[in-house]
Design a protein around this motif. Structure first.
Motif, PDB file in Angstrom:
ATOM      1  N   ILE A  13     -14.721  10.588  -1.544  1.00 61.53           N
ATOM      2  CA  ILE A  13     -13.597  10.769  -2.479  1.00 61.53           C
ATOM      3  C   ILE A  13     -13.643  12.182  -3.057  1.00 61.53           C
ATOM      4  O   ILE A  13     -12.620  12.863  -3.152  1.00 61.53           O
ATOM      5  CB  ILE A  13     -13.667   9.731  -3.634  1.00 61.53           C
TER       6      ILE A  13
ATOM      7  N   ARG B 117     -12.479  14.723  -0.585  1.00 64.75           N
ATOM      8  CA  ARG B 117     -11.027  14.622  -0.396  1.00 64.75           C
ATOM      9  C   ARG B 117     -10.272  15.223  -1.578  1.00 64.75           C
ATOM     10  O   ARG B 117      -9.253  15.892  -1.407  1.00 64.75           O
ATOM     11  CB  ARG B 117     -10.623  13.166  -0.207  1.00 64.75           C
TER      12      ARG B 117
ATOM     13  N   ASP C 217       0.861  -1.179   0.000  1.00 71.20           N
ATOM     14  CA  ASP C 217       0.000   0.000   0.000  1.00 71.20           C
ATOM     15  C   ASP C 217       0.903   1.236   0.000  1.00 71.20           C
ATOM     16  O   ASP C 217       1.763   1.374   0.878  1.00 71.20           O
ATOM     17  CB  ASP C 217      -0.886  -0.012   1.255  1.00 71.20           C
TER      18      ASP C 217
ATOM     19  N   GLY D  22      -8.833   9.011  -3.397  1.00 64.93           N
ATOM     20  CA  GLY D  22      -9.219   9.499  -2.071  1.00 64.93           C
ATOM     21  C   GLY D  22      -8.023   9.700  -1.143  1.00 64.93           C
ATOM     22  O   GLY D  22      -8.141  10.330  -0.097  1.00 64.93           O
ATOM     23  N   GLN D  23      -6.867   9.162  -1.540  1.00 63.40           N
ATOM     24  CA  GLN D  23      -5.681   9.264  -0.668  1.00 63.40           C
ATOM     25  C   GLN D  23      -4.623  10.221  -1.224  1.00 63.40           C
ATOM     26  O   GLN D  23      -3.499  10.238  -0.739  1.00 63.40           O
ATOM     27  CB  GLN D  23      -5.054   7.879  -0.503  1.00 63.40           C
ATOM     28  N   TYR D  24      -4.983  11.003  -2.230  1.00 61.47           N
ATOM     29  CA  TYR D  24      -3.973  11.870  -2.864  1.00 61.47           C
ATOM     30  C   TYR D  24      -3.328  12.834  -1.868  1.00 61.47           C
ATOM     31  O   TYR D  24      -2.153  13.136  -1.962  1.00 61.47           O
ATOM     32  CB  TYR D  24      -4.589  12.645  -4.035  1.00 61.47           C
TER      33      TYR D  24
ATOM     34  N   GLU E 231      -2.765  12.371   1.325  1.00 60.00           N
ATOM     35  CA  GLU E 231      -1.767  11.632   2.121  1.00 60.00           C
ATOM     36  C   GLU E 231      -0.542  11.321   1.268  1.00 60.00           C
ATOM     37  O   GLU E 231       0.594  11.472   1.721  1.00 60.00           O
ATOM     38  CB  GLU E 231      -2.369  10.311   2.656  1.00 60.00           C
ATOM     39  N   PHE E 232      -0.782  10.888   0.026  1.00 58.38           N
ATOM     40  CA  PHE E 232       0.357  10.598  -0.868  1.00 58.38           C
ATOM     41  C   PHE E 232       1.203  11.860  -1.039  1.00 58.38           C
ATOM     42  O   PHE E 232       2.421  11.823  -0.955  1.00 58.38           O
ATOM     43  CB  PHE E 232      -0.119  10.147  -2.264  1.00 58.38           C
TER      44      PHE E 232
ATOM     45  N   ASN F 145       0.560   4.162   0.861  1.00 60.03           N
ATOM     46  CA  ASN F 145       0.544   4.949   2.090  1.00 60.03           C
ATOM     47  C   ASN F 145       1.547   4.426   3.106  1.00 60.03           C
ATOM     48  O   ASN F 145       2.126   5.181   3.879  1.00 60.03           O
ATOM     49  CB  ASN F 145      -0.858   4.926   2.702  1.00 60.03           C
TER      50      ASN F 145
ATOM     51  N   ALA G 195      -5.795   5.218  -5.963  1.00 61.43           N
ATOM     52  CA  ALA G 195      -6.612   5.612  -4.808  1.00 61.43           C
ATOM     53  C   ALA G 195      -6.781   7.125  -4.663  1.00 61.43           C
ATOM     54  O   ALA G 195      -6.212   7.754  -3.772  1.00 61.43           O
ATOM     55  CB  ALA G 195      -5.999   5.022  -3.538  1.00 61.43           C
TER      56      ALA G 195
END
Ligand SMILES: C[S@@+](CC[C@H](N)C(=O)[O-])C[C@H]1O[C@@H](n2cnc3c(N)ncnc32)[C@H](O)[C@@H]1O
Length: 219
Positions: free
Chosen positions: A180, A183, A115, A137-139, A141-142, A117, A135
């Motif tokens: 999403i 985010r 993953d 929705g995790q941009y 955090e990335f 993350n 993903a």
């Protein structure tokens, strides 16, 4: 198509894009038949322009899938770079390795399974270009993890940031995608405001964000 542009605009832009090499066309067919999402032709074309002008040597990719975008980038730079690509699905990595092994670029592409993350927490190094394509929705955090891996003067390219137009219009939002969408809106606002970066959102494909990390060394 993606709700971003009128269909006739997308069709016209796509017709303008020159045809890829045979091995990439083969991968495009595989992706279509097996419903694997890969970077859209007009986005790949934008990436080619950026790659040819920036000539990145070290590239980090988040979201390998079957290795299509990694091979597009590698082919554009004629093998004069190294790509580290992160993918969480073992079946995808297997396919990507198989496709990559049929090209001369086997030694230029390393795939890390996991993953992103989690993987990004342990990564070191300095990348000239980072392609975020996983993903959505995790941009955020990335991005927060990638900024330490991106060299000053480097660029992050983030795909699908307008998410079928939902990010730009409440009328298009599907209920189950609301998280999403929220985010992505937060992410786009942030990259346009955060100090040390200059960003632009381009409405082609499913929406692409270009995020440039300022290089203060020449000031
Ligand atoms: C849109 S596809 C990537 C397409 C590829 N970049 C291309 O254009 O050929 C997204 C991929 O990211 C992977 N993925 C999604 N979330 C991830 C995460 N958190 N960490 C690592 N890989 C992830 C998915 O398994 C999927 O294969």
């Amino acid at each position: 198509m993606t709700n971003i542009n009128e269909e006739f605009i997308d069709e016209y832009l796509r017709e303008l894009v020159p045809k890829n090499k045979e091995f990439l066309i083969f991968m495009e067919k595989y992706a279509e038949e097996n419903h694997v999402p890969i970077v859209e032709p007009e986005v790949a074309q934008l990436m080619k322009v950026i790659l040819k002008s920036n000539k990145p040597k070290e590239i980090l990719e988040i979201g390998t899938a079957i290795g299509y975008s990694a091979l597009v980038m590698m082919d554009t730079l004629e093998g004069n770079c190294h790509i580290t690509s992160i993918e969480r699905r073992e079946d995808m990595i297997h396919l990507a390795k198989d496709f990559i092994s049929k090209t001369p670029y086997g030694d230029n592409i390393s795939i890390i399974q996991g993953d992103a993350n989690e993987v990004l927490n342990h990564m070191e190094g300095s990348y000239d270009l980072i392609f975020m394509d996983a993903a959505k929705g995790q941009y955020m955090e990335f991005f927060e993890k990638c900024i330490y891996l991106l060299r000053p003067g480097g660029m992050i390219i983030a795909d699908n940031v307008l998410f079928r137009g939902m990010v730009a219009s409440d009328e298009l939002v599907i209920r189950r995608k609301i998280t999403i969408v929220k985010r992505l809106r937060k992410f786009l606002k942030y990259i346009n405001e955060v100090e040390g970066f200059t960003s632009s959102v381009i409405p082609i494909g499913d929406g692409v964000a270009l995020i440039y990390k300022e290089d203060k060394s020449f000031e």
